[in-house]
Scaffold this active site. Structure first.
Site, PDB file in Angstrom:
ATOM      1  N   CYS A 129       0.859  -1.178   0.000  1.00 10.09           N
ATOM      2  CA  CYS A 129       0.000   0.000   0.000  1.00 10.09           C
ATOM      3  C   CYS A 129       0.900   1.233   0.000  1.00 10.09           C
ATOM      4  O   CYS A 129       2.108   1.116   0.220  1.00 10.09           O
ATOM      5  CB  CYS A 129      -0.954  -0.008   1.188  1.00 10.09           C
ATOM      6  N   PRO A 130       0.341   2.407  -0.242  1.00  5.37           N
ATOM      7  CA  PRO A 130       1.183   3.603  -0.323  1.00  5.37           C
ATOM      8  C   PRO A 130       2.085   3.822   0.889  1.00  5.37           C
ATOM      9  O   PRO A 130       3.244   4.153   0.740  1.00  5.37           O
ATOM     10  CB  PRO A 130       0.177   4.737  -0.491  1.00  5.37           C
TER      11      PRO A 130
END
Length: 98
Positions: free
Chosen positions: A9-10
């Site tokens: 994920c980011p």
């Protein structure tokens, strides 16, 4: 069924391990052999080996990594980037200039 995958994920802090664990747990419930590698700010966790990847029936990429919206995305083989970087850039520029 053998499945390997990568979650990212980011930020790489919460959703990365949550997705990995959820898929591994679901695989166990369904009788599948699932191994998920996590990639994020914590580095690589549970790294998938070449042998595991080759033995897998398929690979899952669980990622919400964002690209700047509205921009063209050009996927390029990493080996070509190493071997012929100028040719890669020229081809990409030509592609977006059309």
């Amino acid at each position: 069924m053998k499945i390997v995958g990568i979650s990212a994920c980011p930020a790489g802090l919460a959703h990365t391990p949550m997705a990995a664990k959820a898929l591994e747990k679901a695989g166990e419930a369904l009788g599948y052999d699932v191994k998920m590698e996590q990639q994020g700010s914590m580095g690589q966790i549970n790294e998938i080996t070449k042998e595991e990847a080759q033995a897998a029936d398929f690979v899952i990429i669980a990622s919400d990594q964002k690209i700047v919206e509205g921009k063209k995305v050009i996927r390029v083989d990493i080996n070509i980037c190493i071997k012929a970087p100028e040719a890669v850039l020229k081809k990409c520029v030509a592609a977006v200039s059309k």
